[in-house]
Write a protein that holds these residues in place. Sequence first.
Motif, short mmCIF file in Angstrom:
data_model
loop_
_atom_site.label_atom_id
_atom_site.label_comp_id
_atom_site.label_asym_id
_atom_site.label_seq_id
_atom_site.Cartn_x
_atom_site.Cartn_y
_atom_site.Cartn_z
N ALA A 93 83.65 82.72 -63.31
CA ALA A 93 82.97 81.80 -62.31
C ALA A 93 82.08 82.54 -61.71
O ALA A 93 82.35 83.99 -61.40
N PRO A 94 80.61 82.19 -61.34
CA PRO A 94 79.89 82.87 -60.59
C PRO A 94 80.57 83.25 -59.12
O PRO A 94 81.44 82.55 -58.30
N THR A 95 80.25 84.35 -58.58
CA THR A 95 81.04 84.96 -57.49
C THR A 95 79.75 85.47 -56.61
O THR A 95 78.67 85.74 -56.90
N ARG A 96 80.08 85.64 -55.28
CA ARG A 96 79.20 86.18 -54.33
C ARG A 96 79.11 87.82 -54.71
O ARG A 96 80.19 88.41 -54.87
N GLN A 97 77.68 88.34 -54.54
CA GLN A 97 77.79 89.47 -54.68
C GLN A 97 77.57 90.27 -53.39
O GLN A 97 77.36 89.83 -52.36
N GLY A 98 77.79 91.62 -53.35
CA GLY A 98 77.30 92.38 -51.99
C GLY A 98 78.66 92.56 -51.23
O GLY A 98 79.61 92.65 -51.58
N SER A 99 78.48 92.92 -49.96
CA SER A 99 79.36 93.19 -49.14
C SER A 99 80.19 92.15 -48.82
O SER A 99 79.77 90.87 -48.95
N PHE A 100 81.33 92.37 -48.05
CA PHE A 100 82.02 91.17 -47.60
C PHE A 100 82.41 91.97 -45.98
O PHE A 100 82.59 93.16 -45.98
N HIS A 101 82.94 91.02 -45.39
CA HIS A 101 83.22 91.31 -43.66
C HIS A 101 84.51 91.28 -43.65
O HIS A 101 85.30 90.16 -43.87
N VAL A 102 85.33 92.20 -42.96
CA VAL A 102 86.79 92.26 -42.93
C VAL A 102 87.17 91.84 -41.75
O VAL A 102 86.50 92.54 -40.73
N ASP A 103 88.02 91.13 -41.30
CA ASP A 103 88.57 90.98 -39.98
C ASP A 103 89.56 92.20 -39.54
O ASP A 103 90.20 92.50 -40.17
N LEU A 104 88.95 92.77 -38.34
CA LEU A 104 89.51 93.99 -38.18
C LEU A 104 90.86 93.75 -37.37
O LEU A 104 90.77 92.83 -36.33
N PRO A 105 91.99 94.29 -37.29
CA PRO A 105 93.10 94.19 -36.52
C PRO A 105 93.02 94.88 -35.37
O PRO A 105 92.48 95.90 -35.16
N GLU A 106 93.81 94.46 -34.29
CA GLU A 106 93.76 95.28 -33.03
C GLU A 106 94.57 96.52 -33.31
O GLU A 106 95.50 96.55 -33.89
N PRO A 107 94.02 97.35 -32.64
CA PRO A 107 94.61 98.77 -32.84
C PRO A 107 96.09 98.87 -32.34
O PRO A 107 96.32 98.12 -31.11
N ASP A 108 96.93 99.71 -32.91
CA ASP A 108 98.16 99.88 -32.32
C ASP A 108 98.09 100.63 -30.93
O ASP A 108 97.17 101.22 -30.54
N PRO A 109 98.93 99.98 -29.99
CA PRO A 109 98.87 100.54 -28.68
C PRO A 109 99.02 102.20 -28.58
O PRO A 109 98.07 102.83 -27.78
N ASP A 110 99.64 102.73 -29.31
CA ASP A 110 100.00 104.10 -29.56
C ASP A 110 98.72 104.75 -30.20
O ASP A 110 98.16 105.96 -29.62
N ASP A 111 98.12 104.12 -31.11
CA ASP A 111 96.62 104.67 -31.60
C ASP A 111 95.45 104.69 -30.37
O ASP A 111 94.77 105.54 -30.35
N ALA A 112 95.69 103.37 -29.89
CA ALA A 112 94.62 103.17 -28.71
C ALA A 112 94.78 104.61 -27.68
O ALA A 112 93.91 105.04 -27.21
#
Length: 326
Positions: free
Chosen positions: A287-306
């Motif tokens: 089946a034909p598919t989109r080529q190239g990049s895709f955009h990912v939903d970025l999760p919120e950083p963990d408070p400890d990481d922040a």
Amino acid sequence: MGIGNQEAIRQMQSLMENVDEQQKNTFQNMHQGYPSESFIQFLKARDWNVAKAHKMLVDCLKWRVENEIDNVLTRPIPADLYRAVRDSQLIGMPGYTREGLPVIAVGVGLSAYDKAPEHYYLQSHIQMNEYRDRVILPTATKKHGRFIGTCVKVFDMTGLKISALNQLRLLTAISTIDDLNYPEKTDTYYIVNTPYVFSACWKVVRPLLQERTRKKIQVLQGCGRDELLKVMDFASLPHFCRKESSKSSRHNNAAGTSENCFSFDHAFHQELYNFIKQQAAVRESMAPTRQGSFHVDLPEPDPDDARITRTIETQFHRLGIVVNSN
């Protein structure tokens, strides 16, 4: 494994019966025939709290479905952009430990993330994660006749500069994706070639890390060659760890022939890129598919990481350096 841990796994299995079919299908892609081992990784990440581990897993499954992560290995990055990514996001796989764990090398200090749009770096990173989990680790498991679900990482701090903080948002996004969706995938972190700027930050950051994480991190002297040769053969050493030392003269002749595992032309990257192109061709034939990049939903950083990120910035300021934000 204790009775309590076995009961936690059983509860996770029971709770998984309530997720929808899409989430069950993406979980199969995750565990590759080893669901209990996958449950254990999420349970470890949440200190064996079943409710928290289950929520973490369900959130991960939702992220995978919403962002079509199962199809990421059918989405090749255009070759010119992929080479640009490889030139500026230094990561590679030079080999395996003697126990069969993949060795992932990361050029932290010299990575610039400035030769391609940001989403290509995220796409490439996720593709490497998925290739590791769906191809490399299952192959190692089959070869050694026992489950292998983790790797070791060797971080090269050569060339680390304050300007690296300009990429802190992207690095935090990558770290957050790994922490929330690929937990407990690293057995040991080896840090080598550390300059003063790293040492100064490490003193204040180390106490902020969870004990589980601190135990995994080993800061080695110099290029770490002698210590790493205790767990892997010379052929699997990252090229930046192959410098001569007084204790390793027997490898002197071979050191000059090492390959740069970060290079687009390295065997690992060629195999990975060809695999993705082949998967894309198979999918396109159906089946034909989109080529190239895709955009990912970025999760919120963990408070400890922040908090750790803020601490790093503060420490740089204490060193008398002003960081310009993007």
